[in-house]
Enzyme design. Structure first.
Site, PDB file in Angstrom:
ATOM      1  N   SER A 148       0.924  -1.301  -0.168  1.00  0.00           N
ATOM      2  CA  SER A 148      -0.008   0.006  -0.079  1.00  0.00           C
ATOM      3  C   SER A 148       0.885   1.253  -0.028  1.00  0.00           C
ATOM      4  CB  SER A 148      -0.922  -0.068   1.210  1.00  0.00           C
ATOM      5  OG  SER A 148      -1.715   1.317   1.228  1.00  0.00           O
ATOM      6  N   TYR A 158      -2.000  -0.571  10.414  1.00  0.00           N
ATOM      7  CA  TYR A 158      -1.894  -0.858   8.905  1.00  0.00           C
ATOM      8  C   TYR A 158      -0.477  -0.348   8.109  1.00  0.00           C
ATOM      9  CZ  TYR A 158      -3.660  -1.344   4.187  1.00  0.00           C
ATOM     10  OH  TYR A 158      -3.883  -1.313   2.810  1.00  0.00           O
ATOM     11  N   LYS A 171       2.230  -2.593   6.429  1.00  0.00           N
ATOM     12  CA  LYS A 171       2.573  -2.425   5.105  1.00  0.00           C
ATOM     13  C   LYS A 171       4.154  -1.892   4.881  1.00  0.00           C
ATOM     14  CE  LYS A 171      -1.353  -3.837   3.418  1.00  0.00           C
ATOM     15  NZ  LYS A 171      -1.367  -5.152   2.635  1.00  0.00           N
TER      16      LYS A 171
END
Length: 249
Positions: free
Chosen positions: A141, A154, A158
């Site tokens: 991402s 998150y 990533k």
């Protein structure tokens, strides 16, 4: 999306796509089928796999949660060998830094990083034993490179995935196994809409994207197919931004 719109031929290749029940994973699995690959679609949601099987009768479906390493390994034994792997399964958690809980952090890291590491390890060992090489694409991402409010776990997962991609590529490259990642901006999948449905949150990000829009599934799928194909035979250890220029702005 028709096969001829991609221009790739994966006939004779077996591809494994995780998180194939919805969104990017589902679209990738269907595109690989259209390009001639023998596709194994993995998801933890049986109902999603049933509808996918209806849409693509020739596809093989496997229902398992990648966070359960033992169960995943047992399921994988029956579907090897694998030539192409797309690690797409992922979860998100919207918590501010001061509110992150150990439980939510572990949930995100277990799926977004740990599961990718060990599933790829299983598959790569089989690729090496066969001696025919392969290609792995990890779905990362833009959040690995840009800090986003309320995305502590998150973003961290990533960023870890990007470095894992590079290490995998360095160690597996001598075995003719290439490893790359795609790093999209917000993609209008079910998960993307959930996280970015609030205009107050989305507008400032959109204003920083020179192309003026978030990504669609097809934008990401085309990049994944390219990195899996022989057209990218000299591309390894890369993290490919699909962000419309956000990180350059």
């Amino acid at each position: 999306m028709a096969a001829q719109s991609f221009g790739y031929n994966f006939k004779g290749k077996k591809a494994l796509v995780t998180g194939a029940g919805k969104g990017i994973g589902r679209a990738t699995a269907k595109a690989l089928v259209e390009c001639g690959a023998d596709v194994v679609a993995l998801s933890r949601t049986e109902s999603d796999l049933k509808t996918l099987k209806t849409e693509c009768p020739g596809i093989t479906t496997v229902c398992v949660d990648v966070a359960d390493l033992q169960a995943t390994r047992e399921k994988l034994w029956s579907i090897t060998p694998i030539d192409l792997l797309v690690n797409n399964a992922g979860v998100t958690s919207l918590q501010s830094f001061l509110e992150v809980t150990p439980e939510e952090y572990e949930k995100v890291m277990n799926v977004n990083h740990k599961a990718v590491l060990f599933l790829s390890q299983y598959v790569a060992k089989w690729m090496i034993d066969r001696g025919k090489g392969g290609a792995i694409v990890n779905v990362s991402s833009m959040a690995s490179k840009v800090a986003l409010k309320d995305h502590t776990s998150y973003c961290s997962s990533k960023a870890a995935l990007d470095m894992l991609t590079k290490v995998m590529g360095v160690e597996l490259g001598p075995h003719n196994i290439r490893v790359n990642a795609v790093n999209p901006t917000v993609v209008y999948t079910e998960m993307g809409r959930k996280a970015w449905s609030n205009p107050q949150k989305a507008t400032p990000v959109l204003q920083r994207i020179p192309t003026g829009r978030f990504a669609e599934e097809e934008d990401v799928v085309k990049a994944i197919l390219f990195l899996l194909s022989d057209s990218s035979s000299m591309i390894n250890c890369e993290t490919l931004l699909i962000d419309g220029g956000f990180c350059a702005n």
